[in-house]
Design a protein around this motif. Sequence first.
Motif, PDB file in Angstrom:
ATOM      1  N   PHE A  64       0.829  -1.198   0.000  1.00 32.08           N
ATOM      2  CA  PHE A  64       0.000   0.000   0.000  1.00 32.08           C
ATOM      3  C   PHE A  64       0.869   1.256   0.000  1.00 32.08           C
ATOM      4  CE2 PHE A  64      -2.228  -3.408   2.090  1.00 32.08           C
ATOM      5  CZ  PHE A  64      -3.554  -3.297   1.689  1.00 32.08           C
ATOM      6  N   GLY A  65       0.293   2.359  -0.492  1.00 33.94           N
ATOM      7  CA  GLY A  65       1.005   3.628  -0.419  1.00 33.94           C
ATOM      8  C   GLY A  65       0.270   4.726  -1.155  1.00 33.94           C
ATOM      9  N   SER A  69       4.674   7.397  -2.968  1.00 37.30           N
ATOM     10  CA  SER A  69       5.229   6.473  -1.976  1.00 37.30           C
ATOM     11  C   SER A  69       6.650   6.029  -2.302  1.00 37.30           C
ATOM     12  CB  SER A  69       4.335   5.232  -1.884  1.00 37.30           C
ATOM     13  OG  SER A  69       4.962   4.202  -1.142  1.00 37.30           O
ATOM     14  N   TYR A 120      -9.158   2.646   1.544  1.00 33.12           N
ATOM     15  CA  TYR A 120      -7.743   2.618   1.928  1.00 33.12           C
ATOM     16  C   TYR A 120      -7.587   2.654   3.443  1.00 33.12           C
ATOM     17  CZ  TYR A 120      -2.732   3.529   1.663  1.00 33.12           C
ATOM     18  OH  TYR A 120      -1.365   3.422   1.791  1.00 33.12           O
ATOM     19  N   ARG A 123      -7.178  -0.639   5.420  1.00 33.64           N
ATOM     20  CA  ARG A 123      -6.121  -1.547   4.954  1.00 33.64           C
ATOM     21  C   ARG A 123      -5.630  -2.514   6.025  1.00 33.64           C
ATOM     22  NH1 ARG A 123      -4.560   3.481   5.646  1.00 33.64           N
ATOM     23  NH2 ARG A 123      -2.680   4.013   6.833  1.00 33.64           N
ATOM     24  N   GLU A 144       1.800  -0.812   4.596  1.00 30.81           N
ATOM     25  CA  GLU A 144       2.177   0.520   4.123  1.00 30.81           C
ATOM     26  C   GLU A 144       3.522   0.916   4.737  1.00 30.81           C
ATOM     27  OE1 GLU A 144      -0.226   4.679   3.825  1.00 30.81           O
ATOM     28  OE2 GLU A 144       0.059   3.872   5.840  1.00 30.81           O
TER      29      GLU A 144
END
Length: 318
Positions: A64-65, A69, A120, A123, A144
């Motif tokens: 994730f990001g 990122s 998001y 997550r 993340e």
Amino acid sequence: MLGINDRACLVTELNSPFYRQSGISVGVLRLDRIHPEISGNKWFKLLPLIRRLEAGERLHVLSFGGVWSNHLHALAFLGKSFGIRTLGLVRGHEAQADTAMLRDARSWGMVIRFLDRDTYAQRGAASMESWLASEYPGWERLPEGGSNRHAVEGCREIWRLLEGSAWHCPDYVASALGTGGTLAGIIAGKPEATRVIGVPVLKLGESAVSQVRTLLADAGCQDPGGWELDQGGSFGGYARLPASLAAFIRLFEERCRVPLDPVYTGKLFAAIHRRIVKGEIEPGASILLLHTGGLQGRRGMEARIERGASAFQGPQPL
């Protein structure tokens, strides 16, 4: 085999009149120099995965990001280097403007899937884990920012870069704190006499302390103590760039010739500078600042740095 640059000259000693007048030795551990794409602390966070890939494992990895990122940027290049599939679950939507980070990631083979903010935000929830297991069965999932027990193990090895150098046991080491894996690794591997200062780049409050302690426990590392968080260095929150921070970054780069990013290293260096101004670092001390890379993300903030630095009016001793 994927390798990093030679460790020689990784510490830049800052020869600022301000630091000399304060009687404090300041060095920068230039993790931004160790690899052109897997930048800074991201190399160490991904080090256990890199070793698995070098040993022959082949797996699919998702994480994730945001649209800038550093973690996804590094993971995408790692996927290209070893020919593995990578997926970035990105906070945003298809119609928004593309970024240089996303273009890089796609060019290295990462598939980008956008998640709206509400999705998001889930997550770490069990519902998201269930959805991922169903949608991407067999894929390895990284959190993340890449911070987990493996990241702590990898970041602990940052200390090996200092072996045999004059900076192997500084009085202080300071690092920015985002998701906590780098700081936890630094704490886990620190010499007993070295004190560690973490600077959260988000307004986390006391949850940042438990975040670091949880990562240490998950990695099987006993908390050695000798560390603290500077809660006044977030400058309003993640990716916020007030004029005072923009002006500090510009002046620091002009005086010290070390490039900074506004999200992590700029806030770290400004926070430690403030502590020195306030006399919170004793004369005669040595302090090593971790440059954790992230300069690719600066590409999206260059104009904001220029505008903010030009607009700022006030003293900036350096």
